[in-house]
Design an enzyme around this catalytic site. Structure first.
Site, short mmCIF file in Angstrom:
data_model
loop_
_atom_site.label_atom_id
_atom_site.label_comp_id
_atom_site.label_asym_id
_atom_site.label_seq_id
_atom_site.Cartn_x
_atom_site.Cartn_y
_atom_site.Cartn_z
N LYS B 149 42.74 38.87 37.38
CA LYS B 149 43.11 39.69 38.56
C LYS B 149 42.55 41.11 38.45
O LYS B 149 42.50 41.83 39.45
CB LYS B 149 44.63 39.72 38.72
N LYS B 244 39.01 30.38 44.22
CA LYS B 244 40.17 29.83 44.90
C LYS B 244 40.13 30.24 46.37
O LYS B 244 39.67 31.34 46.70
CB LYS B 244 41.46 30.45 44.30
N LYS B 247 43.68 34.50 50.71
CA LYS B 247 43.79 35.33 51.92
C LYS B 247 42.99 36.63 51.75
O LYS B 247 42.51 37.21 52.71
CB LYS B 247 45.27 35.62 52.17
#
Lengths: 379, 379
Positions: B149, B244, B247
Site C-alpha cells: 500500500k 486488483k 475503486k
C-alpha cells in the site's frame, strides 16, 4: 503576594512560547482565564519523591490557583503503563488505586480537578487510532523515550545505536506511546500540559499532530498546547544517581515513597550514595551526582533556588549533619501526604466516587470533542 | 442438498485447519453450531465486482445458512479506510452510506447479521491499543500489505526492498493496521473470518496475538479464528489485469460497479484488455491475464470451476461473442443488486435503522468482552 509565590515574567499573548519553565510556585498569570490543563502519571503504586516533585505537586499548585473558567484534568495513565507488560492483573489494579490515593494525598482537590483513569474513557483510544493515521513512522522513529525504555545502547555523545533486531523486539505500544499521549492531551483541547523534561519531545509531536489535523481538514480545531516544565530538575535514584528515581529499581533503598515512615526515610538518606568530599556540600551534578541530587530534592521541596539551598547547607561540615538535615526536610514535607495516603488507601469507596465524578465530567467533554472530530472527518 | 451446494470435505474437530478454502457455495458444515463469523469491508463507495465476489457474496451465503446459535457480524471498516487519507469528510460519509447500501443490496439479511460501522464501536480502538502492547515491531515489519500500500518497490522474486526513508514516510496507522484488524476480530471472540487471500497474513497475526494474550494472563479467553478464504480468485482490473480491481484506479473503465447500467457493463467488458489470440479462450493467468480474469469472473458468478467455464466458452471463436457472453453473465447477476442498491441509497433513514440495530447488538457483545478483558488485565 504570599512569600511562597514568585512573580513569573509577564508573557505577552502573541509571543507565548510553546514551552514554559514553571517557577517553583506557579502564579495566576501562568495560565489564561479559560486554560485547560491536562496531565497524567503512570500507576506504579504509591508515589515516590520524583513523582511528587516532578509532576503532581504542580497539580496541587494549579488547584490552588484555579479560576472559574479554567479546567484541570489529572489522570492515571493506565493505558500507557501496560507498554511495560503487567501480567499480574491484581497487582496492577492495586497500583491504580494507590495512584489515585497518592493524587489526593498530595493535595489535588477533586472539587477543582477531574481525576480520571485513562482506560475508562474510550475516546482516548479512539483518538489514538485517528491520530495514528496522521503520524509518520519517521517522526516516531526519532523519539528517544521508546529507545531508552527498550534499553537500546547509546554512543558516547548520547545518540541511540538502533539496529533492526533491537527495533524488532520493541512492542508497537511503546513505539506509538507518544501518539496516545497526543490523543490524551488533544481530546480535551488542552492548552497547558505540565510534564517532566523527558516528555518535552512528545509535546512537540502533539503540537505537530494538532497542526497536521487542522491543516488537513482546514479547521482551527485543536489548540497547540504549551509545555509546562516543572522547575525541579529530575529527582534521581539515591543509590545510582545517574538514573531517575524509579519504582522499578530493584533496590528500594534508592526510592523514597510518599508513605515511607520517618525512620525509613532517614535510613535511606543515610545510605544514599555520595562521594569522598565529606566536609563541603555544593551542587556539581557531573562530579558530585549524589550530593547534588540531595540538594536538588531540598530545593524542590523548599521551592528555593539551588544557590539558596547550597547557601543553607554550607554550615554543615560532615555527612551526618548534612544528610539528617535533608531527611528532616523530606520527613516534614511528606508528613501530610503520608497520613492522607494511609487514610485514602483504606477508603476504596471514596476513591471510587472521586474518580467516578471526575470521569463523568471528563467523559462529557471527551464525547463532545470526539463527536466533533468524527463529524469533521466524515464518520 | 440443492444443486447449488457442493459437499465440503468433512472436517474432523481436532484437525480443524486454521485456514479453510470455502467452496463456491458454503454449506452448513462449514461452521460449527455456535460459530461467530466476522468480516468487514472498506467503505470505498458502491461495491465493485471484486468486493462482491471476493467478500460480500460469502456473507450472503452465510446468512442463508445461519443456524440459531451462530452469530454473523459484517461491518464497514471505516477506521481502516483512513489509513489512506480522506481529507473530504463529506465524500467519506457518502462512501460509508454507499457501503451499507451495497451490503444490503447484495442480499445480506439484517435480521440474520449485525451490520456495523467500525468507528461507532469504541471497543475496537480500545482493544487495538491493548493488543498493540503485545505486538512486536519485528512481526509487523514482516507484514506485506503496508509495503504494497506504500508502493514500496519489490525485487524480481517479490521481496520488498524496504529502506529507512520509505518506512519513514509510512503512517503509523498503515503499519499497525493488522493489529486493529486483530482487535476487530477478537473483540467478538470470532471463530471464522472470511477474507481475501491478501489478508491471510493478518489472520496469522490475529491468532498469534490471541495466543500471546491467553498465555500472558493464563486464560483461555480468545479463540483462534479460522481463516475462510473465498473460492473466487482475486478479481483484477479490466484495463491492467496485473492489479486488483480497485475503486481508486483512475481509469473507471477498469472497474465494474454494482450500480453500473447494463450498457456501461457491456462497454467496459468490450474495452477490457485481452490479447491477440482472438479465436480461443482458455485460462492462463501468466500469458493471458485479461482473458483469464474474465473467465475467473464468470466462474465466480456462476459458482463453477474454471475448467467448467473454459468448457462453456470453448464454443466462441471471436472476442465479440466471448465478451458479450461475459457481459450477459455479469448483467444478469448484478440486476438484483443494482435495483436494490438504488432503492437503499435513497432510503437513508432505513439504512440508519439497519446499522443502529446491528450496532446495538454488536455493542452489547463488544462491551461485555472488553469488560472481561479489562478485568483480566487489572483495569
Amino acid at each position: 503576594m504570599s512569600n511562597k509565590q514568585a512573580v513569573l515574567k509577564l508573557i505577552s499573548k502573541r509571543w507565548i512560547s510553546t514551552v514554559q519553565r514553571a517557577d517553583f510556585k506557579l502564579n495566576s498569570e501562568a495560565l489564561h482565564s479559560n486554560a485547560t490543563v491536562f496531565s497524567m502519571i503512570q500507576p506504579t503504586g504509591c508515589f515516590h519523591l520524583g513523582n511528587y516533585l516532578g509532576a503532581t505537586r504542580v497539580w496541587t499548585d494549579l488547584c490552588e490557583l484555579k479560576q472559574p473558567g479554567q479546567e484541570l484534568i489529572f489522570g492515571v495513565a493506565d493505558l500507557h503503563a501496560i507498554t511495560v507488560p503487567k501480567p499480574d492483573g491484581e497487582m496492577f489494579r492495586k497500583f491504580r488505586h494507590e495512584a489515585v490515593a497518592s493524587i489526593l494525598a498530595v493535595g489535588v482537590d477533586p472539587e477543582k480537578a477531574s481525576v480520571i483513569y485513562q482506560s475508562a474513557i474510550p475516546q482516548h483510544s479512539e483518538l489514538h487510532w485517528l491520530l495514528s493515521t496522521l503520524a509518520s513512522m519517521g517522526l516516531l522513529n526519532r523519539m528517544t523515550q521508546w529507545k531508552s525504555k527498550s534499553n537500546i545502547k547509546q554512543s558516547t555523545n548520547g545518540d541511540y545505536l538502533v539496529n533492526d533486531s533491537d527495533v524488532g523486539k520493541v512492542r508497537l505500544g511503546l513505539f506509538s506511546y507518544p501518539v496516545l499521549q497526543a490523543a490524551d492531551i488533544l481530546l480535551y483541547k488542552s492548552t497547558h500540559v505540565p510534564v517532566g523534561d523527558d516528555q518535552s519531545q512528545h509535546l512537540e509531536l502533539t503540537r505537530h499532530l494538532a497542526e497536521k489535523f487542522n491543516k488537513m481538514y482546514k479547521k482551527n480545531f485543536f489548540p497547540k498546547p504549551v509545555t509546562m516544565l516543572a522547575q525541579t530538575k529530575k529527582v534521581l535514584s539515591l543509590s545510582t544517581p545517574e538514573k531517575k528515581m524509579s519504582k522499578s529499581d530493584p533496590n528500594h533503598d534508592s526510592v523514597i515513597f510518599l508513605n515511607d515512615e520517618p525512620k525509613a526515610i532517614q535510613k535511606k538518606i543515610r545510605k544514599a550514595l555520595t562521594d569522598s568530599i565529606s566536609d563541603r556540600f555544593y551542587y556539581d551534578p557531573v562530579e558530585r551526582p549524589g550530593v547534588s541530587n540531595l540538594i536538588n530534592i531540598v530545593s524542590g521541596i523548599q521551592r528555593k533556588s539551588i544557590e539558596d539551598v547550597v547557601e543553607d547547607v554550607s554550615r554543615f561540615n560532615n555527612y551526618r549533619d548534612f544528610k539528617d538535615y535533608v531527611s528532616e526536610v523530606i520527613i516534614e514535607e511528606l508528613k501530610g501526604p503520608r497520613t492522607e495516603f494511609e487514610k485514602y488507601i483504606n477508603e476504596p469507596t471514596y476513591l471510587h466516587s472521586v474518580v467516578e465524578s471526575g470521569m463523568r465530567k471528563a467523559r462529557e467533554k471527551a464525547a463532545k470533542n470526539l463527536a466533533d472530530i468524527h463529524k469533521i472527518m466524515g464518520f
